[in-house]
Design a protein around this motif. Structure first.
Motif, PDB file in Angstrom:
ATOM      1  N   GLN A  73      -1.626   6.000  -9.516  1.00  0.00           N
ATOM      2  CA  GLN A  73      -1.447   7.368  -9.046  1.00  0.00           C
ATOM      3  C   GLN A  73      -2.733   8.176  -8.893  1.00  0.00           C
ATOM      4  N   CYS A 121      -5.515   4.368   1.142  1.00  0.00           N
ATOM      5  CA  CYS A 121      -5.456   4.914   2.508  1.00  0.00           C
ATOM      6  C   CYS A 121      -6.522   4.277   3.397  1.00  0.00           C
ATOM      7  N   GLU A 136      -6.088   9.975  -7.702  1.00  0.00           N
ATOM      8  CA  GLU A 136      -6.481  10.245  -6.318  1.00  0.00           C
ATOM      9  C   GLU A 136      -7.533   9.261  -5.800  1.00  0.00           C
ATOM     10  N   ARG A 158      -5.536   6.323  -4.643  1.00  0.00           N
ATOM     11  CA  ARG A 158      -4.781   6.662  -3.442  1.00  0.00           C
ATOM     12  C   ARG A 158      -5.701   6.724  -2.220  1.00  0.00           C
ATOM     13  N   HIS A 159      -6.917   7.239  -2.425  1.00  0.00           N
ATOM     14  CA  HIS A 159      -7.877   7.341  -1.335  1.00  0.00           C
ATOM     15  C   HIS A 159      -8.265   5.953  -0.823  1.00  0.00           C
ATOM     16  N   CYS A 208       0.836  -1.201   0.000  1.00  0.00           N
ATOM     17  CA  CYS A 208       0.000   0.000   0.000  1.00  0.00           C
ATOM     18  C   CYS A 208       0.872   1.253   0.000  1.00  0.00           C
ATOM     19  N   TYR A 209       1.941   1.240   0.790  1.00  0.00           N
ATOM     20  CA  TYR A 209       2.842   2.397   0.809  1.00  0.00           C
ATOM     21  C   TYR A 209       3.592   2.534  -0.510  1.00  0.00           C
ATOM     22  N   LEU A 238       1.169   4.406  -2.633  1.00  0.00           N
ATOM     23  CA  LEU A 238       1.067   5.815  -2.256  1.00  0.00           C
ATOM     24  C   LEU A 238       2.317   6.597  -2.641  1.00  0.00           C
ATOM     25  N   ASP A 239       3.475   5.930  -2.615  1.00  0.00           N
ATOM     26  CA  ASP A 239       4.740   6.597  -2.931  1.00  0.00           C
ATOM     27  C   ASP A 239       5.043   6.618  -4.423  1.00  0.00           C
TER      28      ASP A 239
END
Length: 327
Positions: free
Chosen positions: A116, A125, A118, A121-122, A104-105, A108-109
């Motif tokens: 990529q 998270c 949003e 990414r949401h 997951c990281y 996000l990275d």
């Protein structure tokens, strides 16, 4: 860790294999439903301990039919079942913390192409919040079990699932290869983990606290299985041809790692418990690992591989065949 090379337009070669707009819409709906779905947002589980109930199912012990185990007194078998529950939880911790969360990281990275936007990414998270809650959930359950059963000093070694993944990562020099080894393990683990939790999630015969803990965890993992399937449908077409070939070759490997009976863990635990004849019991069970993969339902892995186009190639089919999985 460097970002994997961005593919040229059409580099993925399987744009038609998955409808990207439909995949994104499904991810959006899952993300929007998190507030209603996620157990972390619900009332806490009542962690009441019933000392009269067993903590685990005997049939989940890899040696439950072995004469050496059957000959043990009831008190020793009860302690082994309690240790089995602790092992079961510690493996879920390993899956969440050492396998899924790092991927997951990576997303996000920006280390995984195609993930990529949003919206994605949401939802990643949200998944991390779920995983943190699961860690707390099982840590509380294990704490109570250790206290009530006098197992505070029981130590659980590293699981083969994690060791095999790390050993595979160490075999490659490039960061993108290490990222994809880890990602393949995360995808397979998230697809399998809901089945791993299923048998205990509705079992009326064991510790009610344990059943409630597993049921809450599985509720979220059913969604995570779908999320990681959709994420794969999103990132795989964005990989370069070289990266796609590497991921296709890697994907079947974690199936065997996940299926491993973790007999080294059990050897250590039975020794710590002072179980008579433990070495012989474990030695007799070693051949069972040869057929461990056949006990898993990997049809969803095959379906995902077919959907993204892995099984459209001879190399993809060969990668599964090399691990004894007919595609």
């Amino acid at each position: 860790m460097t970002t994997m090379s961005a593919p040229a337009i059409g580099a993925g070669g399987h744009e038609a294999a998955c409808d990207q707009s439909e995949t994104r819409n499904l991810l959006q709906r899952i993300g929007d439903g998190w507030i209603r779905r996620a157990k972390v947002r619900r009332e806490p589980i009542e962690l009441c301990f019933d000392a009269a109930r067993d903590d685990f199912l005997e049939e989940r012990l890899p040696f439950h039919t072995h004469p050496g185990y059957r000959a043990l007194d009831s008190a020793t078998r009860t302690r082994i079942l309690s240790a089995g529950w602790i092992i079961y939880n510690e493996k879920t911790v390993a899956i969440e913390s050492a396998i899924v969360s790092p991927s997951c990281y990576d997303a996000l990275d920006g280390r995984i192409p195609g993930l990529q936007p949003e919206t994605i990414r949401h939802i990643v998270c949200e998944t991390l919040v779920d995983e943190a809650y699961h860690l707390l959930l099982v840590a509380n359950a294990n704490r109570l079990t250790r206290t009530h059963r006098g197992l505070d000093d029981l130590r659980i070694p590293t699981f083969n699932l994690v060791r095999f993944m790390n050993r595979e990562k160490a075999a490659y020099a490039e960061d993108w290869q290490k990222t994809l080894v880890h990602l393949a393990t995360s995808v397979v683990s998230e697809i399998f983990v809901s089945d791993y939790l299923h048998q205990l999630s509705d079992c009326p015969h064991i510790q009610p606290m344990n059943t409630a803990t597993v049921a809450a965890h599985r509720h979220d993992e059913l969604a995570h299985s779908k999320i990681f399937t959709l994420l794969t449908e999103t990132f795989y077409p964005a990989l370069s041809p070289r990266e796609q070939a590497f991921f296709a070759d890697m994907l079947p490997k974690p199936i065997g790692w996940f299926a491993d009976l973790e007999l080294d863990i059990w050897a250590s635990v039975l020794d710590q418990l002072g179980v008579p004849g433990a070495a012989g019991i474990i030695a007799d069970c070693r051949p069972l690992n040869l057929a461990a993969r056949s006990r898993l339902d990997y049809s969803r892995i095959l379906g995902l591989s077919r959907d993204v186009g892995i099984l459209d190639t001879a190399a993809g089919r060969d990668s599964f065949a090399a691990h004894g999985i007919a595609a």
